[in-house]
Design a protein around this motif. Sequence first.
Motif, PDB file in Angstrom:
ATOM      1  N   GLN A  58       4.081   5.865  -3.943  1.00  0.00           N
ATOM      2  CA  GLN A  58       2.818   5.993  -3.210  1.00  0.00           C
ATOM      3  C   GLN A  58       2.388   4.633  -2.679  1.00  0.00           C
ATOM      4  O   GLN A  58       2.777   3.587  -3.217  1.00  0.00           O
ATOM      5  CB  GLN A  58       1.730   6.510  -4.152  1.00  0.00           C
ATOM      6  N   ALA A  59       1.552   4.676  -1.673  1.00  0.00           N
ATOM      7  CA  ALA A  59       0.992   3.433  -1.146  1.00  0.00           C
ATOM      8  C   ALA A  59      -0.170   3.019  -2.036  1.00  0.00           C
ATOM      9  O   ALA A  59      -0.937   3.865  -2.502  1.00  0.00           O
ATOM     10  CB  ALA A  59       0.510   3.644   0.283  1.00  0.00           C
ATOM     11  N   GLY A  60      -0.288   1.710  -2.263  1.00  0.00           N
ATOM     12  CA  GLY A  60      -1.438   1.224  -3.025  1.00  0.00           C
ATOM     13  C   GLY A  60      -1.030   0.470  -4.276  1.00  0.00           C
ATOM     14  O   GLY A  60       0.143   0.257  -4.547  1.00  0.00           O
ATOM     15  N   ARG A  61      -2.011   0.051  -5.014  1.00  0.00           N
ATOM     16  CA  ARG A  61      -1.917  -0.698  -6.283  1.00  0.00           C
ATOM     17  C   ARG A  61      -1.252  -2.060  -6.144  1.00  0.00           C
ATOM     18  O   ARG A  61      -1.625  -3.011  -6.822  1.00  0.00           O
ATOM     19  CB  ARG A  61      -1.148   0.069  -7.371  1.00  0.00           C
ATOM     20  N   ILE A  62      -0.228  -2.166  -5.310  1.00  0.00           N
ATOM     21  CA  ILE A  62       0.462  -3.444  -5.139  1.00  0.00           C
ATOM     22  C   ILE A  62       0.057  -4.034  -3.796  1.00  0.00           C
ATOM     23  O   ILE A  62      -0.112  -3.292  -2.828  1.00  0.00           O
ATOM     24  CB  ILE A  62       1.997  -3.296  -5.234  1.00  0.00           C
ATOM     25  N   THR A  63      -0.111  -5.352  -3.755  1.00  0.00           N
ATOM     26  CA  THR A  63      -0.430  -6.035  -2.498  1.00  0.00           C
ATOM     27  C   THR A  63       0.667  -7.035  -2.184  1.00  0.00           C
ATOM     28  O   THR A  63       1.016  -7.872  -3.025  1.00  0.00           O
ATOM     29  CB  THR A  63      -1.763  -6.800  -2.622  1.00  0.00           C
ATOM     30  N   LEU A  64       1.199  -6.917  -0.984  1.00  0.00           N
ATOM     31  CA  LEU A  64       2.179  -7.883  -0.492  1.00  0.00           C
ATOM     32  C   LEU A  64       1.463  -8.769   0.516  1.00  0.00           C
ATOM     33  O   LEU A  64       0.934  -8.277   1.514  1.00  0.00           O
ATOM     34  CB  LEU A  64       3.347  -7.158   0.181  1.00  0.00           C
ATOM     35  N   GLN A  65       1.409 -10.042   0.224  1.00  0.00           N
ATOM     36  CA  GLN A  65       0.708 -10.953   1.126  1.00  0.00           C
ATOM     37  C   GLN A  65       1.733 -11.854   1.797  1.00  0.00           C
ATOM     38  O   GLN A  65       2.451 -12.611   1.132  1.00  0.00           O
ATOM     39  CB  GLN A  65      -0.273 -11.801   0.328  1.00  0.00           C
ATOM     40  N   VAL A  66       1.818 -11.736   3.110  1.00  0.00           N
ATOM     41  CA  VAL A  66       2.747 -12.561   3.885  1.00  0.00           C
ATOM     42  C   VAL A  66       2.146 -12.673   5.281  1.00  0.00           C
ATOM     43  O   VAL A  66       1.540 -11.730   5.775  1.00  0.00           O
ATOM     44  CB  VAL A  66       4.163 -11.926   3.890  1.00  0.00           C
TER      45      VAL A  66
END
Lengths: 161, 120, 279
Positions: A58-66
């Motif tokens: 699923q989408a969410g809970r994790i954040t990828l910052q780039v």
Amino acid sequence: MPIRPPAAPDQPNPSRRQWLGHGAGLCLALSLCPAAAVSEVPSLQAMVNQWAGGRPVQAGRITLQVPELVEKNGNAVPLSVRVPEPGPGLHVQEIVVYNERNPQREVLRCSFGPLCPRAEAATRIRLATSQRLVALARLSDGSQWQHAVEVVVTLAACVES
Amino acid sequence: MTADQPTTRPTLPHPVRALVALPAVPPRDTPFEVRTTLGHPMENGLRHDGHGNVVPRMLVTRFEARLDGALVFAADLYPAISANPYLSFWLQVAGPATLTLDWTGDWGFAHRETRQLQPT
Amino acid sequence: MRRRACRSAFRWAALWALAMPLVAAAEANTAAVQNPQTRTTPADTRRSGLLDMGPALQALQRDDAQNPAMLMVQDGAALWARRSGTADRACADCHGPAQAPLAAMDGVAARYPAIDAASGQPLNLAGRIRQCRRQHQQAPDWPADSPELLALSAYIGLASRGLPITPPEHPRLAALQQQGARLWQQRLGQLNLSCAQCHDRLAGQRLAGAVIPQGHPTGYPIYRLEWQGLGSLQRRLRACLVGVRAEPFAPDDPQWLALEAYLAKRAAGMPVETPAVRP
């Protein structure tokens, strides 16, 4: 004087024809036989599916910052991944990052021990070209989460030889 | 597709340098960040030198951070990680502890940095 | 079908014509907000290439804990203390122990290129280090852009960080600076471009998505992302010449020093940033 068409060419030497036939057959055989070391690089989606093991992501809970726009070349792009709130009683088993267009799909895999206070890591990566990056997290209850970012990589104006 | 490792061993970086940044006196029972940079070319085995020869693959493939021997954070690194690999992660300590950082990679590369943590 | 395609092509062209000024204005606005000019005086419009980079790369340079060049600075400190050559002498033996920062070399890097008092020849910092190594350590020379020379240059350069670039006054240096100034204005290469055309007249504008810097040598040796390592000003200038498709000068050509001397004069007063990070 009428122009006579050129005489029909002599029949090629039968042994030469055999030679050509063998040669063509050999080339065909070689092209069909896969070289031992070459393997097809899986697509990004195939890598995600393989990691997910048939279970939903699923989408969410994790954040990828780039950064979405990488100035100049893609040699040292800052990247961070974090799961700020896994959920009550849950911890993060692993985080992986995959790319779409580098020579190899994997970027990073990290795991966090019980003493680690935050499921968060940062690094700098190489991006061969503009492409999609996906960060995936698996939590201790087996749930799987993702976050994808499209990154545009420009090239330096003066390319050193 | 990763490049095959050549038979001739490339020159490993020597001496190995690492930058480890963490608070001189870490706060007790509060998360703090540890930032590491290792001097290593992270050759992906796909580059060519000026003569057209392939520069052999030489990567750091694994990083582990342990507090008094217990694994706190681990990472698998791939060719996409930039040269002089930078990795940051978070720690929390309740009292004095020994932090060991281990990098391992191709051609038997291994480097360890140790820090004694004396929290407030 | 063709008429429809023609009409839609027209529509796209019109949209593009309307959008371009807006995009340019937005870009200029973003650039102004993100890259404030630093000026030493109100009339001084010089700016370091540091400010032409995005916030992530600026942070990378400014944070010694993250700047990859600091790895090489550590190497330089080790080399400073290491005995070398038949004289079995370390830099530290004459110049004082390795320190962070190196007090003995305070302000030194900011004064190069300079004229060597003994020989009357121009030298940049790397040339001075090589001369010291040959004469006082009696050790084999380090070639240009060798890792040891770069590491030591970075270590010594760091001792001048924050100090203004201060080219010395010397008639021979002045002649070299003038030679460099002429080279700066000279069209070179198949692209027939002079340094001045891009870096004086068009600095701040964009070339293929990248901001054209003014080209001040404030941070050498730099950690260049494209090199994934440390490199000298001469290496960077060589890349510029290749970039305009010119034959680069031979490695020991005095024109390199002429350009370096002119660039230092052009950047006089701007703070040293060594070791800088550049894309």
